[in-house]
Design a protein around this motif. Structure first.
Motif, PDB file in Angstrom:
ATOM      1  N   GLU A   1      -3.998  -0.088  -9.785  1.00 52.08           N
ATOM      2  CA  GLU A   1      -3.130  -0.658  -8.764  1.00 52.08           C
ATOM      3  C   GLU A   1      -1.822   0.122  -8.749  1.00 52.08           C
ATOM      4  OE1 GLU A   1      -3.396  -5.038  -9.038  1.00 52.08           O
ATOM      5  OE2 GLU A   1      -5.322  -4.643 -10.007  1.00 52.08           O
TER       6      GLU A   1
ATOM      7  N   GLU B   1      -1.018   5.184   2.130  1.00 53.35           N
ATOM      8  CA  GLU B   1      -0.692   3.923   2.792  1.00 53.35           C
ATOM      9  C   GLU B   1      -1.480   2.711   2.290  1.00 53.35           C
ATOM     10  OE1 GLU B   1      -1.147   3.679   7.067  1.00 53.35           O
ATOM     11  OE2 GLU B   1       0.477   2.230   7.175  1.00 53.35           O
ATOM     12  N   ASN B   2      -2.788   2.871   2.104  1.00 53.13           N
ATOM     13  CA  ASN B   2      -3.573   1.709   1.668  1.00 53.13           C
ATOM     14  C   ASN B   2      -3.126   1.165   0.318  1.00 53.13           C
ATOM     15  OD1 ASN B   2      -5.116   1.310   3.890  1.00 53.13           O
ATOM     16  ND2 ASN B   2      -7.012   2.186   3.063  1.00 53.13           N
TER      17      ASN B   2
ATOM     18  N   PHE C   1      -0.142   1.077  -0.698  1.00 53.66           N
ATOM     19  CA  PHE C   1       1.044   0.293  -0.416  1.00 53.66           C
ATOM     20  C   PHE C   1       0.677  -1.022   0.268  1.00 53.66           C
ATOM     21  CE2 PHE C   1       3.692  -0.636   3.317  1.00 53.66           C
ATOM     22  CZ  PHE C   1       4.732  -1.289   2.668  1.00 53.66           C
ATOM     23  N   LEU C   2      -0.250  -0.964   1.227  1.00 54.97           N
ATOM     24  CA  LEU C   2      -0.622  -2.182   1.967  1.00 54.97           C
ATOM     25  C   LEU C   2      -1.262  -3.229   1.061  1.00 54.97           C
ATOM     26  CD1 LEU C   2      -2.128  -0.703   5.265  1.00 54.97           C
ATOM     27  CD2 LEU C   2       0.209  -1.502   4.843  1.00 54.97           C
ATOM     28  N   ALA C   3      -2.016  -2.765   0.075  1.00 54.60           N
ATOM     29  CA  ALA C   3      -2.692  -3.709  -0.815  1.00 54.60           C
ATOM     30  C   ALA C   3      -1.731  -4.288  -1.843  1.00 54.60           C
ATOM     31  CB  ALA C   3      -3.853  -3.009  -1.527  1.00 54.60           C
ATOM     32  N   PHE C   4      -0.564  -3.683  -1.955  1.00 58.12           N
ATOM     33  CA  PHE C   4       0.395  -4.111  -2.974  1.00 58.12           C
ATOM     34  C   PHE C   4       1.219  -5.275  -2.456  1.00 58.12           C
ATOM     35  CE2 PHE C   4       4.680  -3.600  -4.936  1.00 58.12           C
ATOM     36  CZ  PHE C   4       4.321  -3.947  -6.222  1.00 58.12           C
ATOM     37  N   ASP C   5       1.382  -6.277  -3.291  1.00 55.80           N
ATOM     38  CA  ASP C   5       2.055  -7.492  -2.858  1.00 55.80           C
ATOM     39  C   ASP C   5       3.550  -7.421  -3.191  1.00 55.80           C
ATOM     40  OD1 ASP C   5       2.323  -9.958  -1.763  1.00 55.80           O
ATOM     41  OD2 ASP C   5       1.603 -11.053  -3.529  1.00 55.80           O
ATOM     42  N   GLY C   6       4.213  -6.420  -2.637  1.00 56.39           N
ATOM     43  CA  GLY C   6       5.658  -6.292  -2.839  1.00 56.39           C
ATOM     44  C   GLY C   6       6.183  -5.542  -1.632  1.00 56.39           C
ATOM     45  N   SER C   7       7.484  -5.599  -1.411  1.00 52.61           N
ATOM     46  CA  SER C   7       8.046  -4.990  -0.207  1.00 52.61           C
ATOM     47  C   SER C   7       8.151  -3.480  -0.371  1.00 52.61           C
ATOM     48  CB  SER C   7       9.431  -5.569   0.043  1.00 52.61           C
ATOM     49  OG  SER C   7      10.303  -5.077  -0.959  1.00 52.61           O
TER      50      SER C   7
ATOM     51  N   ARG D   1       1.509   3.358  22.686  1.00 50.91           N
ATOM     52  CA  ARG D   1       1.229   2.496  21.532  1.00 50.91           C
ATOM     53  C   ARG D   1       1.290   3.303  20.244  1.00 50.91           C
ATOM     54  NH1 ARG D   1      -4.125  -0.765  21.567  1.00 50.91           N
ATOM     55  NH2 ARG D   1      -4.508   0.012  19.470  1.00 50.91           N
TER      56      ARG D   1
ATOM     57  N   ARG E   1       3.560   2.561  17.056  1.00 56.91           N
ATOM     58  CA  ARG E   1       2.996   2.511  15.708  1.00 56.91           C
ATOM     59  C   ARG E   1       3.826   3.406  14.773  1.00 56.91           C
ATOM     60  NH1 ARG E   1      -1.758   5.012  13.597  1.00 56.91           N
ATOM     61  NH2 ARG E   1      -2.174   6.086  15.559  1.00 56.91           N
TER      62      ARG E   1
ATOM     63  N   ARG F   1       7.031   1.829  13.693  1.00 57.27           N
ATOM     64  CA  ARG F   1       6.826   0.818  12.643  1.00 57.27           C
ATOM     65  C   ARG F   1       6.711   1.491  11.287  1.00 57.27           C
ATOM     66  NH1 ARG F   1       5.457  -4.359  14.731  1.00 57.27           N
ATOM     67  NH2 ARG F   1       5.349  -4.930  12.537  1.00 57.27           N
ATOM     68  N   LYS F   2       6.030   2.625  11.247  1.00 58.07           N
ATOM     69  CA  LYS F   2       5.880   3.336   9.978  1.00 58.07           C
ATOM     70  C   LYS F   2       7.218   3.936   9.537  1.00 58.07           C
ATOM     71  CE  LYS F   2       1.765   2.064   9.942  1.00 58.07           C
ATOM     72  NZ  LYS F   2       1.377   0.912   9.119  1.00 58.07           N
TER      73      LYS F   2
END
Lengths: 634, 634
Positions: free
Chosen positions: B13, B33-34, B36-42, B76, B80, B83-84
């Motif tokens: 992790e 990116e994935n 980071f996305l799977a990580f439960d922190g900001s 779009r 996107r 946002r990144k």
């Protein structure tokens, strides 16, 4: 169909291989030369072992780099052949496989090769032996069965014939109709292998990735149809080089091989007139999942039942003679078995609380059962009380049970016949959560069992398999493939774990075997279901907020929808057919969990979300005693 | 060299990955990116974690399907991106990787793409961010770095630059000289990956088979030279998708990655003028194997010494302060250590009797040691008695020791300095068996450590690796690869076991780790050695008679020679350079054994014989308590 398999297909030493081959029901065996050379017994010892097991030695193979050698090398090649003829006579086999020459010394020339084969045929005839010629897909000059056939035709010798191999022909996309004009008596033996479609070097592909007919993506059935159309009724023999098989269970791989041939013959005999194949019912049409049954104990049942109730299930009935309760919601039926005798209890003793059985509703349960047995499925029986139903049952993944039920017989009415209705406990919330059906059942298996179970389901039931998908677990790759039917009434996701630190691998290790790891229920309103679950105290799996920022941007979702998804911890996906919503429970025990999905036309299984869901499940399990690197899975 | 690595390269992790990356010595990290996305922190939590570990976030990646989108999708896509950019600013990283579009919706057109990048560069500039563009080898329109560079050139924006990736360029065999004309300030970052040469679909190859620079077969060094020639001195970052790495040890893979970059930089700085790379001695030239040392106990030493004596070794000396005996024959020196203190004893306690150390004789031991440490090798020290030598020592396979010795210093005279001569026991046979040198040392390792040790040896010592060979064990495939130098003074065969039922896998399981499984000694007269061994009571490994019938025919050997080989249980092989003779001992303990070889010009290692030898070893081990399916290995 006369069945045969090459010893190279299996792991183990020669005696173990022969035993497993006989036990799996094969009629014959090809002796792969290296297996024989490594064996510390004489050729006649090997011949005797095979005969004692009731096996015919169909072929001795391979004899390499024979045809088209320049003088000097040529005579040595013939000497070498004579030595192998000696061995074959001692072994008691009548045929040798000569594969097309790959030697840089070879000269090429159809007539030269034909002359060599004519001479070899003469020499073989003196000993009552036959020579079969096979075009390797990477042969130096001959790499097409049409060229091999031309050489055999020109050799024009009764003891020289053609060997066809599905891999060599199909990997090169050679028109299989070219087989239909070959006289059947010139096809000496047929070798079969399938393979997954991966675009790579032919030799590398062949040596590492072959698999059993029906396990891969090649049109092996059409190939076999073309052969059957010639009237050929000789041996069909499996020659599979596969890294997994070389390290797998000798007996299990042999059993898969036998099943693959029976299934293939059945498909072929439905399309062309042929003596191969035995009569059996068609693949069973699946109407749905009749029930899923958990084995547990009185003690552990409380927690399971609490989760079921939080999911909106209510206890509807209890079994007349056994300690089994029936929970219902929509069309979903879940049995909770706390009996202290019988198979369920034995399953509980080994695996702990687990979904050890499922019922598959088909159009005709007895037909499905007969087909399964014809395809080597293992039947299961246990005593049944007077007046109760006796189900046709076969063993499935991890030794669990598959009940076969239908609406034709009384079996479909099992919940009335074997069960009696109970009054709803006034203390429980009577409202359901809008769960309608079982959307899919996820089975986790050791990676080297994946092909076994894909073949099992697709051969017995009228289903197809989807392409394999890699699921990224933080601790390794999990391979996922789905068995499903056209209507969606049966959807089984199979997850193969290669290492025990993945979520899937951890489940297998802790549960002592493969089995059902999660159940997905469908709703037609995920938000209303989520709200109703919340009211019942259901605790969803927490998903990282980062995930929602990404899907909002990625799919161009409205801020409003994104906020609702995030508030309810609902995952989102979209394909060309529509949208998909997924809500997960937290895990129970060693990684079992529930999922609720809403499909708005969507046909997949949310593979893109798996990495996020797995990370969340692992994070949630950790505080409850699972070491950080232990992992949990699909 | 400024080093960086993408989080996708490692298992685990996000926090574990970052920790391992910092510990391995990297300067920077690419956030995949994935992860980071799977990580439960900001994002700012992630940024803080990285900064606290001293890591720069070099890149946020990937941003897919950007350039050349039709209107509608185009806006779009820019939303996107914005946002990144938000996420990147929170993360605290200045650059995003945009990989070339693979979407079926993309329109193509160099100028259209350039315009898109110009606009993206404008938007990025407002936030102080940079955009790097990379050509994927399977991009829909852009799959060549030369096209990507043309787009960047035409975008003509300070915040838009090129990202070069060795895999994408080398897998398509794009001329790397095309890199030399790119201005260094337009190369924003360089990603590096190697891969074994397997001819297959590019995407499949890339997703599963990439490995660290120097671990594969691509010309990554030449690629990096071309980049260095531009004057580029920014980050070199590893982005490796590999199934093994995804399931491997996070820390070990990170350490391998760091070593691979240091080694690469060293190779490059020797060829072109560049600030990348640190000064270190050249790869050490190996003169031979100084000694092999066994750790054992007084009790178990007797059996080991009896085998050594049966092989013709004689006890020549004993250590002045430790319980270590020196056995000699020809140039071969074997130490037997029964000390009850020190590292050898600890190794014995964990692994049992084992060859836990070897000495490699190089031209300059101190230089070799310094190079090894510069390449992250782990140094080893233990107290040395007054007047005795202190060797430079590093940790090798399985935590064993590698002593570095030379003739320059006193180290080469260790047998005089640390040892004292003993009188030969009059009861032992004084005649040797004609063994001359150590021909090769076979190390058995877990399959997922193979690349680690190949990189270790080839980066420190002036050696090369041979292509990987599959060895067929009755219970599975063993991968074998050799590290050797030009003179043949060092030859290490590395055998990677994937399952514990193979001979190699059994050895690892029983020995609790990787290590030396067999020693091969050379003779220049195998038959005379065999006769002399026979006289000493040496018991060779019995080889199946079937093997001899085959080699007689296969190689056209005289009946006489075949009979002699069979009588002495000698295996035979031949390559284009000459002949090879192999004689094996029976196994000792959990699968350790000795081999005696004679090379008459032959350059290989008898891979074709491995299957027969393994079957024989397994058969021999079985009666001594090893279950039939337990296996033994190379």
């Amino acid at each position: 169909m006369k069945t045969s398999i090459a010893t190279v297909t299996l792991s183990g030493e020669l005696p173990d291989k022969l035993e497993a081959i006989a036990k799996a029901g094969f009629d014959g065996v090809e002796i792969f030369e290296n297996d024989f050379l490594a064996f510390d017994g004489s050729p006649s010892d090997v011949g005797r072992m095979a005969r004692d097991l009731g096996l015919t030695i169909t072929l001795f193979q391979p004899f390499r780099d024979f045809e088209g050698m320049p003088e000097g090398l040529r005579s040595r090649t013939f000497d070498r052949a004579e030595r192998k003829f000696d061995v074959m006579q001692e072994l008691g086999t009548g045929m040798v496989l000569v594969c097309s020459n790959v030697s840089p010394a070879a000269l090429g020339g159809i007539d030269r090769a034909a002359a060599d084969f004519r001479e070899l045929g003469e020499r073989a005839a003196k000993r009552g032996l036959k020579v079969g010629y096979e075009a390797l897909a990477w042969g130096r000059f001959v790499n097409d069965h049409r060229d091999a056939w031309e050489i055999v035709r020109r050799a024009d010798h009764q003891n020289v014939g053609l060997i066809l191999d599905s891999f060599h022909s199909l990997s090169r996309k050679i028109d299989i109709n070219s087989i239909r004009s070959i006289p059947k008596d010139k096809i000496f033996i047929v070798q079969l292998a399938d393979a997954p479609l991966i675009d790579m070097d032919l030799l590398y592909w062949s040596r590492h990735f072959r698999n059993m007919p029906g396990e891969g993506d090649l049109p092996v059935t059409a190939f076999t149809e073309a052969i059957a159309s010639t009237g050929y009724d000789g041996y069909f023999s499996l020659e599979i080089f596969n890294d997994q098989f070389r390290g797998g269970s000798t007996q299990a791989i042999a059993a898969d091989g036998h099943r693959s041939l029976i299934y293939l013959a059945d498909q072929v005999r439905r399309k062309v007139e042929t003596p191969i194949g035995i009569a059996m019912p068609e693949r069973a049409k699946v109407k749905g999942v009749g029930f899923v049954e958990f084995a547990t104990s009185e003690d552990e049942a409380d927690e399971l039942i609490a989760i079921l109730q939080a999911l909106g299930f209510r206890k509807a009935a209890k079994h007349r003679s056994k300690k089994v309760s029936l929970f219902e919601q929509g069309e979903i039926r879940i049995l909770v078995n706390v009996d202290t005798a019988g198979f369920a209890n034995a399953a509980y003793a080994v695996h702990g609380t687990s979904a050890y059985a499922l019922a598959i509703a088909v159009d005709d349960a007895q037909d499905a059962y007969n087909r399964a047995l014809a395809l080597d499925a293992e039947p299961f029986r246990q005593p049944v009380a007077e007046g109760e139903l006796e189900f046709p049952v076969i063993r499935g993944v991890g030794g669990g049970l598959i009940y076969l039920i239908d609406d034709k017989s009384q079996l479909g009415r099992f919940s009335e016949i074997d069960f009696e209705v109970v009054a709803t406990d006034p203390g429980t919330d009577a409202a359901d959560a809008g769960l309608l059906r079982i959307d899919h059942i996820a089975q986790t298996v050791a990676y080297d069992e994946m092909l076994t179970w894909l073949l099992f389901y697709t051969s017995i039931f009228d289903t197809r398999k989807t392409p394999m998908v890699d699921i990224i677990d933080p601790s390794g790759v999990v391979r996922s493939q789905v068995v499903e039917n056209e209507s969606g009434a049966l959807r089984l996701t199979m997850n193969g774990a290669e290492n025990r630190r993945t979520l899937a691998g951890h489940f297998i290790a802790e549960k002592f075997g493969s089995g059902i790891q999660h159940l997905a229920f469908s709703t037609d309103d995920i938000f209303s279901t989520a709200a109703s679950l919340r009211a019942k105290g259901f605790r969803p799996l927490h998903i990282s907020p980062n995930y929602y920022d990404d899907i909002e941007a990625r799919f161009g979702l409205g801020e409003d929808l994104t906020e609702r998804l995030k508030a309810e911890n609902i995952l989102y996906d979209r394909d060309e057919h529509g949208e998909y919503f997924q809500l997960y429970s937290r895990t129970y025990g060693e990684g079992f969990f529930f999922e609720i999905v809403e499909r708005r036309g969507y046909r997949g299984y949310g593979a893109a979300n798996a990495i996020f869901r797995i990370a969340a499940l692992k994070k949630q399990m950790r505080p409850e005693g699972v070491p950080k690197d232990a992992g949990i899975s699909l």
